[in-house]
Motif scaffolding. Structure first.
Motif, PDB file in Angstrom:
ATOM      1  N   VAL A  72      11.963 -25.006   2.079  1.00 59.53           N
ATOM      2  CA  VAL A  72      12.661 -24.830   3.359  1.00 59.53           C
ATOM      3  C   VAL A  72      13.500 -26.067   3.668  1.00 59.53           C
ATOM      4  O   VAL A  72      14.672 -25.958   4.058  1.00 59.53           O
ATOM      5  N   THR A  75      16.643 -26.022   1.619  1.00 55.96           N
ATOM      6  CA  THR A  75      17.618 -25.035   2.083  1.00 55.96           C
ATOM      7  C   THR A  75      18.351 -25.527   3.329  1.00 55.96           C
ATOM      8  O   THR A  75      19.566 -25.383   3.445  1.00 55.96           O
ATOM      9  N   LEU A 153       8.812 -15.602   4.389  1.00 56.57           N
ATOM     10  CA  LEU A 153       9.812 -16.605   4.011  1.00 56.57           C
ATOM     11  C   LEU A 153      11.185 -16.235   4.584  1.00 56.57           C
ATOM     12  O   LEU A 153      11.913 -17.095   5.083  1.00 56.57           O
ATOM     13  N   ALA A 156      11.025 -16.964   8.118  1.00 58.37           N
ATOM     14  CA  ALA A 156      11.114 -18.418   8.302  1.00 58.37           C
ATOM     15  C   ALA A 156      12.568 -18.864   8.268  1.00 58.37           C
ATOM     16  O   ALA A 156      13.017 -19.624   9.136  1.00 58.37           O
ATOM     17  N   GLY A 157      13.313 -18.355   7.279  1.00 59.66           N
ATOM     18  CA  GLY A 157      14.729 -18.708   7.168  1.00 59.66           C
ATOM     19  C   GLY A 157      15.483 -18.333   8.438  1.00 59.66           C
ATOM     20  O   GLY A 157      16.237 -19.139   8.988  1.00 59.66           O
ATOM     21  N   ALA A 215       7.975 -21.764   9.983  1.00 61.56           N
ATOM     22  CA  ALA A 215       8.816 -22.133   8.848  1.00 61.56           C
ATOM     23  C   ALA A 215       7.993 -22.427   7.604  1.00 61.56           C
ATOM     24  O   ALA A 215       8.395 -22.090   6.498  1.00 61.56           O
TER      25      ALA A 215
END
Lengths: 262, 324
Positions: A72, A75, A153, A156-157, A215
């Protein structure tokens, strides 16, 4: 969506060219990524020399969590943070006028305007460490867990991105707010550990105020099969809600934008 | 036919923060910010036909940029109507944005660290220009602006003039029908200013694009614009042909003569501005200019005679002074 890939492609290419111009950055970044990952792994090793489980988490599970943390982090640093950082600069110096007069979605344009491609190293390292954690775990990860992990995920993004957009949008009213992203970074570091081990007040901050729990901890919980259905649902609902709220907030910001005085 | 640009009763009021001097006022403003309403644009009405090149003049802070921002959709008018090709700019519709372009002499959209051509490519993708159209337009722009040697250099290595040429080119790759040029020649040397002017004229003639241009250089306006709009304190003072502006705001002409006899007495003819031995210049009210000229020619032995309006800068200044 096609629009997204078309634009992302050209910005990614330009970002790559930008970074190729400064080769040293690649080596510095490699060094930095490896060092911070090694430190984090060593910390886990030290903790597990003293104990077999930390708040119910096994060593292998914490290693997976660290993998998610880096994934994370990488990213965000790859595109979200540089792009929105640039956006905040453009609000100050008025270059945003050029973005707003382009026939493309302005939120999309500012969100992918800058790529720091070497940060991809954090993403790759994160994936490696994540797999390491999964492989050393006692029981194999089920397909269902993997699927739920994928969903959390994605959520989370969406949550992290929306949170950043909301912070950045404040620039439309307050102009100089480069420091605002510190709100995120100061809390994000706490995400190296599962938020469940923190005292309740901090756990609430990390869940509700700055969404670090969603996250990092939540996807890691999904992998270790300890995620409740309720948590999964709240992650998905929060993601959807934040995407809409941040979109609405962004549009409000654009409307009130007056441009740096000429 | 729909006008290219239409503004009807356009107003823009800003809320600007105000605070007193000193640390106490600064601390107070952290908690409670006082604001004051400033009227940047007051009741602006204008209509520009397609294909026109119009000069938009006014001192700093007159409301030029605010008006341009309302016409490009960056600012919402407080009241009144703004239209460009029938679109309401503030809605920022795709079809509208595809047809306009904005060039600001003080800011650049080219990316600093990469070659010019890559910034061009970015705009090509954003505007969805097909490869064939892109190459055709690019060839034309390269020829007209002489960009050949610049395309593969990083922007940071270009001079101001070179950069401005590239800024204009990148803004035209999608072949806009409406150009908003906000001080495009600012800071450039005289030669580069002239080149850009020639380019804008050519572009307008070849494509029939409409141009609204602001500039502090009167030479730009004289070379490019038949029509000028003068704005001051947010209101339009004059809208019409440049020639008419000159007629309306100048009551005098300058009549210069060259004499064969340096000793001749010139007193009693009119207001004498300069006098050297053979040269002399008079300041004469417009309506007397014809009679005055024939009288001079009848009485004196004159080698050369010219009748001129005062420089355009002086005229514009007198426009602003009259309204102050």
């Amino acid at each position: 969506m096609i629009e997204f890939f078309r634009l992302a492609n050209v910005f990614l290419r330009i970002g790559a060219m930008n970074e190729m111009a400064y080769r040293a950055n690649f080596w510095i970044q490699t060094f930095e990524s490896l060092l911070s990952m090694a430190t984090a792994l060593a910390t886990i090793a030290i903790v597990f020399n003293q104990t077999d489980s930390l708040g119910g988490w096994q060593r292998a599970e914490l290693i997976s969590l660290l993998g998610v943390y880096f994934l994370v982090l990488g990213t965000i640093n790859l595109v979200v943070s540089p792009s929105l950082g640039r956006f905040m600069e453009e609000v100050v110096d008025g270059r945003l006028d050029f973005t707003l007069t382009k026939p493309a979605d302005a939120q999309l344009l500012v969100s992918i305007s800058e790529f720091r491609i070497w940060k991809i190293l954090d993403v790759i390292l994160g994936l490696i460490v994540l797999s390491m954690g999964l492989l050393t775990k006692a029981e194999a990860t089920s397909f269902a867990s993997a699927l739920v992990f994928g969903i959390t995920l994605l959520a989370a993004g969406a949550i992290v991105y929306s949170f950043w957009i909301i912070l950045a949008t404040l620039a439309f009213w307050f102009i100089r707010i480069e420091n605002i992203t510190m709100i995120f970074w100061s809390m994000y570091t706490a995400g190296r550990w599962p938020v469940t081990i923190y005292p309740p007040w901090l756990k609430w901050i990390l869940t509700l105020l700055v969404p670090v729990a969603f996250a990092v901890t939540v996807p890691a919980q999904a992998l270790s099969g300890r995620l409740t259905f309720n948590t999964l649902m709240s992650a998905v609902l929060l993601a959807v809600a934040l995407v809409f709220i941040s979109r609405w907030f962004w549009k409000l910001g654009v409307k009130s934008y007056s441009g740096a005085s000429a | 036919m729909v006008a290219a640009v239409l503004a009807d009763g356009l107003h823009k009021t800003y809320q600007v923060p105000v605070r007193g001097a000193g640390i106490q006022a600064a601390l107070k403003s952290l908690v409670h910010r006082e604001t004051e309403a400033v009227q940047a644009v007051k009741n602006v009405n204008l209509e520009i036909a397609e294909g026109e090149v119009v000069g938009f003049l006014g001192p700093n802070g007159a409301g030029k940029t605010t008006t341009i921002k309302m016409l490009t959709g960056l600012l919402h008018p407080t009241t009144g109507i703004a239209q460009v090709f029938g679109y309401q700019p503030a809605k920022r519709e795709h079809q509208f944005l595809m047809q306009i372009t904005l060039v600001m002499g003080q800011r650049n959209q080219l990316l600093w660290d990469i070659p010019v051509i890559d910034s061009f490519d970015r705009n090509r993708v954003i505007y969805k220009v097909s490869k064939t159209d892109y190459e055709k337009t690019l060839d034309e722009l390269v020829a007209l602006l002489d960009l050949d040697s610049l395309l593969h250099k990083p922007v940071r290595n270009l001079s101001l003039g070179e950069r401005m040429k590239c800024e204009i080119a990148v803004a035209l790759l999608h072949r806009p029908r409406m150009l908003f040029l906000d001080e495009p020649t600012i800071g450039l040397d005289v030669t580069m200013q002239r080149k850009l002017r020639e380019f804008i004229t050519q572009y307008n003639q070849q494509t029939g694009a409409t141009v609204l241009l602001t500039s502090h250089y009167m030479a730009d306006v004289q070379a490019l614009c038949k029509r000028v709009i003068v704005i001051h304190h947010g209101s339009i003072l004059f809208d019409g042909y440049l020639d008419h502006l000159v007629q309306r705001f100048t009551a005098h002409k300058t009549i210069s003569i060259k004499l064969s006899d340096p000793l001749v007495d010139l007193s009693g003819y009119g207001e004498l501005i300069t006098r050297s031995e053979e040269q002399a210049a008079f300041r004469i009210p417009n309506r007397e200019a014809a009679n005055f000229t024939s009288r001079l020619l009848r009485d004196l032995d004159i080698v050369d005679l010219t009748v001129e309006d005062p420089p355009i800068e002086e005229i514009i200044e007198s426009v602003f002074n009259q309204s102050a």
